[in-house]
Design an enzyme around this catalytic site. Structure first.
Site, PDB file in Angstrom:
ATOM      1  N   ILE A  45       0.840  -1.198   0.000  1.00 48.11           N
ATOM      2  CA  ILE A  45       0.000   0.000   0.000  1.00 48.11           C
ATOM      3  C   ILE A  45       0.878   1.252   0.000  1.00 48.11           C
ATOM      4  O   ILE A  45       0.484   2.317  -0.493  1.00 48.11           O
ATOM      5  CB  ILE A  45      -0.970  -0.039   1.213  1.00 48.11           C
ATOM      6  CG1 ILE A  45      -2.124   0.944   1.028  1.00 48.11           C
ATOM      7  CG2 ILE A  45      -0.233   0.182   2.517  1.00 48.11           C
ATOM      8  CD1 ILE A  45      -3.264   0.723   2.032  1.00 48.11           C
ATOM      9  N   LEU A  83      -4.423  -4.438   0.366  1.00 46.69           N
ATOM     10  CA  LEU A  83      -4.849  -5.839   0.554  1.00 46.69           C
ATOM     11  C   LEU A  83      -6.357  -5.958   0.692  1.00 46.69           C
ATOM     12  O   LEU A  83      -6.935  -7.016   0.456  1.00 46.69           O
ATOM     13  CB  LEU A  83      -4.179  -6.421   1.806  1.00 46.69           C
ATOM     14  CG  LEU A  83      -2.694  -6.752   1.702  1.00 46.69           C
ATOM     15  CD1 LEU A  83      -2.115  -7.050   3.079  1.00 46.69           C
ATOM     16  CD2 LEU A  83      -2.478  -7.930   0.751  1.00 46.69           C
ATOM     17  N   GLY A 143       2.610  -8.965   3.655  1.00 45.61           N
ATOM     18  CA  GLY A 143       1.886  -7.710   3.865  1.00 45.61           C
ATOM     19  C   GLY A 143       0.988  -7.757   5.088  1.00 45.61           C
ATOM     20  O   GLY A 143       0.810  -8.793   5.711  1.00 45.61           O
ATOM     21  N   VAL A 192      -0.638  -5.891   8.849  1.00 47.89           N
ATOM     22  CA  VAL A 192      -0.162  -5.328  10.121  1.00 47.89           C
ATOM     23  C   VAL A 192       0.856  -6.304  10.721  1.00 47.89           C
ATOM     24  O   VAL A 192       0.596  -7.504  10.780  1.00 47.89           O
ATOM     25  CB  VAL A 192      -1.358  -5.122  11.079  1.00 47.89           C
ATOM     26  CG1 VAL A 192      -0.889  -4.699  12.451  1.00 47.89           C
ATOM     27  CG2 VAL A 192      -2.329  -4.101  10.483  1.00 47.89           C
ATOM     28  N   HIS A 223       4.051 -14.918  17.494  1.00 50.15           N
ATOM     29  CA  HIS A 223       2.987 -14.423  18.383  1.00 50.15           C
ATOM     30  C   HIS A 223       1.706 -15.261  18.308  1.00 50.15           C
ATOM     31  O   HIS A 223       0.783 -15.010  19.077  1.00 50.15           O
ATOM     32  CB  HIS A 223       2.755 -12.930  18.133  1.00 50.15           C
ATOM     33  CG  HIS A 223       3.975 -12.149  18.500  1.00 50.15           C
ATOM     34  ND1 HIS A 223       4.351 -11.942  19.820  1.00 50.15           N
ATOM     35  CD2 HIS A 223       4.971 -11.615  17.735  1.00 50.15           C
ATOM     36  CE1 HIS A 223       5.510 -11.287  19.842  1.00 50.15           C
ATOM     37  NE2 HIS A 223       5.902 -11.081  18.595  1.00 50.15           N
ATOM     38  N   TYR A 282      -2.904  -9.201  16.903  1.00 48.41           N
ATOM     39  CA  TYR A 282      -1.983  -9.481  15.794  1.00 48.41           C
ATOM     40  C   TYR A 282      -1.683 -10.989  15.723  1.00 48.41           C
ATOM     41  O   TYR A 282      -1.833 -11.620  14.675  1.00 48.41           O
ATOM     42  CB  TYR A 282      -0.708  -8.652  15.981  1.00 48.41           C
ATOM     43  CG  TYR A 282       0.479  -9.115  15.195  1.00 48.41           C
ATOM     44  CD1 TYR A 282       0.480  -9.058  13.808  1.00 48.41           C
ATOM     45  CD2 TYR A 282       1.622  -9.605  15.839  1.00 48.41           C
ATOM     46  CE1 TYR A 282       1.581  -9.480  13.075  1.00 48.41           C
ATOM     47  CE2 TYR A 282       2.720 -10.019  15.118  1.00 48.41           C
ATOM     48  CZ  TYR A 282       2.699  -9.954  13.743  1.00 48.41           C
ATOM     49  OH  TYR A 282       3.791 -10.376  13.023  1.00 48.41           O
ATOM     50  N   SER A 286      12.198 -13.307  15.463  1.00 49.92           N
ATOM     51  CA  SER A 286      12.564 -11.887  15.441  1.00 49.92           C
ATOM     52  C   SER A 286      13.554 -11.691  14.303  1.00 49.92           C
ATOM     53  O   SER A 286      14.742 -12.011  14.454  1.00 49.92           O
ATOM     54  CB  SER A 286      13.219 -11.485  16.763  1.00 49.92           C
ATOM     55  OG  SER A 286      12.409 -11.872  17.851  1.00 49.92           O
TER      56      SER A 286
HETATM   57  C1  15L Z   1       6.813 -10.049  15.087  1.00 47.12           C
HETATM   58  O1  15L Z   1       5.910 -10.763  14.651  1.00 47.12           O
HETATM   59  C2  15L Z   1       6.964  -8.641  14.642  1.00 47.12           C
HETATM   60  O2  15L Z   1       6.577  -8.460  13.296  1.00 47.12           O
HETATM   61  C3  15L Z   1       8.354  -8.096  14.854  1.00 47.12           C
HETATM   62  O3  15L Z   1       8.298  -6.688  14.768  1.00 47.12           O
HETATM   63  C4  15L Z   1       8.982  -8.524  16.193  1.00 47.12           C
HETATM   64  O4  15L Z   1       8.403  -7.853  17.215  1.00 47.12           O
HETATM   65  C5  15L Z   1       8.872 -10.023  16.353  1.00 47.12           C
HETATM   66  O5  15L Z   1       7.572 -10.504  16.117  1.00 47.12           O
HETATM   67  C6  15L Z   1       9.317 -10.530  17.727  1.00 47.12           C
HETATM   68  O6  15L Z   1       8.578 -11.267  18.364  1.00 47.12           O
HETATM   69  O7  15L Z   1      10.435 -10.207  18.127  1.00 47.12           O
END
Ligand code: 15L
Length: 267
Positions: free
Chosen positions: A37, A55, A75, A77, A115, A138, A167
């Site tokens: 975007i 998207l 892509g 968030v 995550h 997220y 990471s």
């Molecule tokens: C992620 O999913 C993020 O996109 C990234 O910015 C980091 O924060 C990473 O996880 C993490 O857990 O270190």
């Protein structure tokens, strides 16, 4: 390096990981369709083109995926945000990606995240088929993406390689990343193997380098023939003591994401 026979769409091309992939795969001559975007801030590689798209615009996504053999979906968030901010790009947007993959008989390489399992304790080693324990909206959207991959394979035969990225930065930044770090070079090799592997079904792979302190064990990496070559271990003397003062962040694998808006009794 072997070249993909059909175009490869890269979403999130203007983000940090997208730019790295665009540069490295572009140098190798991959036929890339870059999209984001946001404008693409770098020179577009010779065999690539950039098409700006949202998207959430399903028609635009279908169009730019025409003829694609693989969609590298980076892509959306990429950090913890309020539910309403995550919803459009990561839920509706993901649906548009999978519909395009279904139409083109394309493979999806999905940038998922650690995550999805962030609320597992750091002392619990995990295999890829462990229970989901997302640590925010997220992470929850990424778990939805992983399940979308299952649905589209079981119902439509769309193949996916799910990269559960730890990471991914130029260097690890703190003690947690001694476990979760993925080097840029290992990421590029991972995406290359995920794209070029013969048959993958739905393969889930921990996106981390060969870190001695890793929380993660078995996964499907043998299916695509990937092994990480880098390691965070050399950074241990400098980073082992670099921890936060938040016990929630330090207890769970997802780190600081777990502590965001945490209202449960900490006692
Ligand atoms: C992620 O999913 C993020 O996109 C990234 O910015 C980091 O924060 C990473 O996880 C993490 O857990 O270190």
């Amino acid at each position: 390096m072997q070249l993909p026979s059909r175009p490869v769409v890269l979403t999130g091309a203007s983000g940090a990981l997208g730019r790295e992939l665009a540069r490295r795969l572009g140098e190798a001559g991959w036929p890339l369709v870059l999209t984001d975007i946001a404008p693409f801030p770098d020179p577009v590689p010779a065999a690539a083109r950039f098409i700006a798209a949202d998207l959430e615009d399903g028609v635009a996504i279908l169009r730019l995926c025409e003829g694609a053999g693989t969609i590298l979906h980076f892509g959306g968030v990429s950090v913890e945000r309020p539910f309403e901010a995550v919803l459009g790009p990561n839920i509706r947007g993901l649906y548009h990606i999978y519909e395009a993959a279904r139409r083109e008989r394309a493979r999806v390489v999905f940038a998922s995240s650690n995550h999805v399992i962030g609320f597992h304790e750091r002392t619990t080693p995990l295999d890829a088929e462990c229970a989901y324990r997302p640590d925010g909206y997220y992470g929850l959207s990424k778990a939805y993406g992983e399940l979308m991959a299952r649905l589209y394979f079981d119902k439509h035969g769309v193949e996916s390689v799910i990269l559960r990225i730890g990471s991914c930065f130029p260097e690890p930044r703190d003690a947690r990343m001694l476990a979760t770090w993925l080097s840029y070079a290992d990421l590029v090799r991972l995406v290359t193997c995920a794209t070029l592997a013969e048959r993958v079904g739905v393969a889930t792979i921990w996106g981390a380098s060969a870190n001695a302190r890793s929380f993660w064990r078995r996964d499907d990496r043998a299916v695509i023939g990937w092994e990480p070559k880098d390691s965070a271990d050399a950074f241990a003397p400098a980073l082992a003591a670099k921890v936060s003062d938040d016990p929630v962040a330090e207890r769970f694998q997802g780190g600081a994401f777990c502590a965001i808006d945490y209202t449960r009794d900490r006692g």
